[in-house]
Design a protein around this motif. Structure first.
Motif, PDB file in Angstrom:
ATOM      1  N   ARG A   1       0.454  -1.289   0.253  1.00  0.00           N
ATOM      2  CA  ARG A   1      -0.208   0.149  -0.330  1.00  0.00           C
ATOM      3  C   ARG A   1       1.120   0.818   0.175  1.00  0.00           C
ATOM      4  N   MET A   2       1.527   1.326   0.495  1.00  0.00           N
ATOM      5  CA  MET A   2       3.057   2.485   0.954  1.00  0.00           C
ATOM      6  C   MET A   2       3.519   2.703  -0.967  1.00  0.00           C
ATOM      7  N   THR A   3       4.168   1.378  -1.499  1.00  0.00           N
ATOM      8  CA  THR A   3       4.600   1.707  -3.363  1.00  0.00           C
ATOM      9  C   THR A   3       3.367   2.533  -3.734  1.00  0.00           C
ATOM     10  N   ARG A   4       1.918   1.947  -3.312  1.00  0.00           N
ATOM     11  CA  ARG A   4       1.159   2.318  -4.528  1.00  0.00           C
ATOM     12  C   ARG A   4       1.219   4.008  -3.831  1.00  0.00           C
ATOM     13  N   ASP A   5       0.555   4.534  -2.532  1.00  0.00           N
ATOM     14  CA  ASP A   5       0.439   5.562  -2.617  1.00  0.00           C
ATOM     15  C   ASP A   5       0.927   6.077  -1.914  1.00  0.00           C
ATOM     16  N   HIS A   6       2.801   5.687  -2.031  1.00  0.00           N
ATOM     17  CA  HIS A   6       3.852   7.210  -2.120  1.00  0.00           C
ATOM     18  C   HIS A   6       5.016   6.890  -2.828  1.00  0.00           C
ATOM     19  N   THR A   7       4.350   6.444  -3.881  1.00  0.00           N
ATOM     20  CA  THR A   7       6.021   6.373  -5.339  1.00  0.00           C
ATOM     21  C   THR A   7       6.794   7.111  -4.631  1.00  0.00           C
ATOM     22  N   LEU A   8       7.000   8.378  -4.670  1.00  0.00           N
ATOM     23  CA  LEU A   8       7.995   9.145  -5.012  1.00  0.00           C
ATOM     24  C   LEU A   8       8.425   9.017  -3.599  1.00  0.00           C
ATOM     25  N   ARG A   9       7.736   9.250  -2.109  1.00  0.00           N
ATOM     26  CA  ARG A   9       8.397   9.400  -0.931  1.00  0.00           C
ATOM     27  C   ARG A   9       8.896   8.086  -0.376  1.00  0.00           C
ATOM     28  N   VAL A  10       9.465   6.824  -0.911  1.00  0.00           N
ATOM     29  CA  VAL A  10       9.923   5.354  -0.358  1.00  0.00           C
ATOM     30  C   VAL A  10      10.603   4.878  -1.636  1.00  0.00           C
ATOM     31  N   ASN A  11      11.640   3.837  -0.993  1.00  0.00           N
ATOM     32  CA  ASN A  11      12.023   2.678  -2.042  1.00  0.00           C
ATOM     33  C   ASN A  11      11.290   2.009  -2.765  1.00  0.00           C
ATOM     34  N   VAL A  12      10.699   2.175  -3.248  1.00  0.00           N
ATOM     35  CA  VAL A  12       9.635   1.222  -3.887  1.00  0.00           C
ATOM     36  C   VAL A  12      10.394  -0.176  -4.819  1.00  0.00           C
ATOM     37  N   GLU A  13      11.809   0.126  -4.765  1.00  0.00           N
ATOM     38  CA  GLU A  13      12.206  -1.011  -4.646  1.00  0.00           C
ATOM     39  C   GLU A  13      12.428  -2.403  -3.760  1.00  0.00           C
ATOM     40  N   GLN A  14      12.751  -1.601  -2.739  1.00  0.00           N
ATOM     41  CA  GLN A  14      13.036  -2.166  -2.250  1.00  0.00           C
ATOM     42  C   GLN A  14      11.637  -3.410  -0.494  1.00  0.00           C
ATOM     43  N   PHE A  15      10.451  -1.853  -1.220  1.00  0.00           N
ATOM     44  CA  PHE A  15       9.401  -2.606  -0.339  1.00  0.00           C
ATOM     45  C   PHE A  15       9.073  -3.621  -1.179  1.00  0.00           C
ATOM     46  N   LYS A  16       9.012  -3.475  -2.963  1.00  0.00           N
ATOM     47  CA  LYS A  16       8.837  -5.011  -3.302  1.00  0.00           C
ATOM     48  C   LYS A  16       9.584  -5.929  -3.882  1.00  0.00           C
ATOM     49  N   ASP A  17      10.805  -5.519  -3.043  1.00  0.00           N
ATOM     50  CA  ASP A  17      11.983  -6.931  -2.215  1.00  0.00           C
ATOM     51  C   ASP A  17      11.658  -7.965  -1.007  1.00  0.00           C
ATOM     52  N   THR A  18      11.164  -7.113  -0.344  1.00  0.00           N
ATOM     53  CA  THR A  18      10.711  -7.814   1.033  1.00  0.00           C
ATOM     54  C   THR A  18       9.332  -8.164   0.610  1.00  0.00           C
ATOM     55  N   SER A  19       8.375  -7.332  -0.144  1.00  0.00           N
ATOM     56  CA  SER A  19       6.985  -7.365  -0.228  1.00  0.00           C
ATOM     57  C   SER A  19       7.264  -9.450  -0.906  1.00  0.00           C
ATOM     58  N   GLN A  20       8.215  -9.436  -1.557  1.00  0.00           N
ATOM     59  CA  GLN A  20       8.470 -11.296  -2.251  1.00  0.00           C
ATOM     60  C   GLN A  20       8.774 -12.055  -1.303  1.00  0.00           C
ATOM     61  N   GLN A  21       9.927 -11.896  -0.329  1.00  0.00           N
ATOM     62  CA  GLN A  21      10.291 -12.066   1.143  1.00  0.00           C
ATOM     63  C   GLN A  21       9.133 -12.520   1.898  1.00  0.00           C
ATOM     64  N   LEU A  22       8.008 -11.767   2.514  1.00  0.00           N
ATOM     65  CA  LEU A  22       6.658 -12.085   2.885  1.00  0.00           C
ATOM     66  C   LEU A  22       6.426 -13.353   2.416  1.00  0.00           C
TER      67      LEU A  22
END
Length: 343
Positions: A125-146
């Motif tokens: 949700r953070m990558t969707r709502d705050h694309t320019l404020r968070v490191n999307v690549e890092q968040f997506k990578d962790t999402s895959q790990q989860l």
């Protein structure tokens, strides 16, 4: 579905609670400062040590209104509840499963499935709502790990291994928590959980939110007839509501964490709402607690569609809904306990 009533929060440490007819009376230095009808309340939470009259405690116990006493810092002291509303057969089934670690693991893994799923959703949700404020690549990578951890949890039948997967998921989730703090970054930051005491503003708020959620969950479990002190993942310890801690695992992120982040990012709470003690403990001020509790009550009134029941309920009734589903599972009405998976 049960009706959500109000919770009375007493934030001043020197207020004594007494009974007058069907009303709770608030006394400060023997002077009446408030009076509320008890029929509108489902619980009373008092911060401090002054206490309540035996007459009030007896009335509330009879009417199934819980009274919880916390320290001014939010640490649990005691809880007054009435006689058990559940049947013996339900609790005996709960105790039998709790006594067997394999059976406990098959129940507990669904609590952790819900927790990890919701952690993954929060990051997405953070990558969707705050694309320019968070490191999307890092968040997506962790999402895959989860996602990978979720697959391992689904087949896990050992409590120690389950705790290991839960711990690994928590590390992955919390390493991005600081990025989700979008405002007031100079005064609100997260470098890891610190408890007893919390050592920064964010941990002070998280601990307070978790205490409130645990109290709501314990009350919900007792309402449906379960023993809040006998858990499956969290093992028995004197004075610890182990089953409440079990059930609230899946709600920590979507209820407590998101709530704390919203108070920071919307600047409802600021740096002036905290002070530090000599031992390094960070404490919320009385004004901060009032703002926090007011917002908590408003959040509990917001509505959602329950992902499993497909009914519209308030957020405040989510612990009750999950407690009801757990009781249905233990009675044999459901094949497994359906965790709260919010998206």
């Amino acid at each position: 579905m049960r009706k959500l009533l109000n919770t009375l929060f007493i934030t001043q440490p020197d207020v004594y609670l007494s009974l007058d007819g069907d009303n709770v009376v608030l006394l400060k230095e023997s002077k009446k400062i408030g009076r509320l009808p008890l029929h509108n309340l489902e619980s009373i939470v008092a911060f401090g040590y002054t206490g309540a009259s035996p007459a009030l405690m007896g009335y509330c116990a009879d009417k199934n209104i819980s009274i919880t006493f916390l320290t001014m810092n939010g640490r649990f002291l005691a809880r007054v509840i009435g006689k058990s509303r559940g049947n013996v057969i339900l609790r005996k089934k709960q105790y039998r499963i709790s006594d067997d670690e394999f059976s406990s693991a098959t129940v507990a893994r669904n609590f952790i499935l819900g927790k990890v799923f919701n952690s993954k959703w929060i990051l997405e949700r953070m990558t969707r709502d705050h694309t320019l404020r968070v490191n999307v690549e890092q968040f997506k990578d962790t999402s895959q790990q989860l996602s990978s951890i979720l697959q391992s949890i689904r087949t896990c039948d050992d409590l120690d291994n389950l705790r290991g997967w839960e711990g690994q998921a928590a590390i992955n989730y919390y390493k991005h928590f600081n990025q989700m703090i979008l405002q007031q970054n100079d005064n609100f930051y997260f470098h890891g959980r610190s408890r007893r005491p919390p050592l920064d503003n964010v941990n002070a708020m998280l601990s307070f939110a978790y205490t409130l959620l645990a109290n709501d969950t314990a009350a919900a479990l007792e309402t449906v007839g379960l023993d809040a002190y006998v858990g499956f993942l969290h093992r028995e310890r004197p004075g610890r509501a182990s089953l409440a801690l079990d059930v609230m695992e899946e709600l920590r992120g979507v209820v407590a964490d998101k709530f704390v982040l919203s108070l920071i990012n919307k600047k409802v709470i600021n740096k002036n709402h905290f002070y530090k003690k000599q031992n390094g403990a960070v404490i919320m001020t009385d004004d901060a607690r009032k703002k926090f509790l007011s917002a908590w009550q408003k959040k509990k009134q917001e509505k959602l569609t329950h992902p499993y029941l497909k009914e519209k309920i308030t957020w405040g009734l989510v612990p009750y809904a999950q407690s009801l589903l757990l009781a249905r599972f233990l009675r044999g009405d459901l094949d497994e306990y359906p965790p709260f998976m919010w998206k």
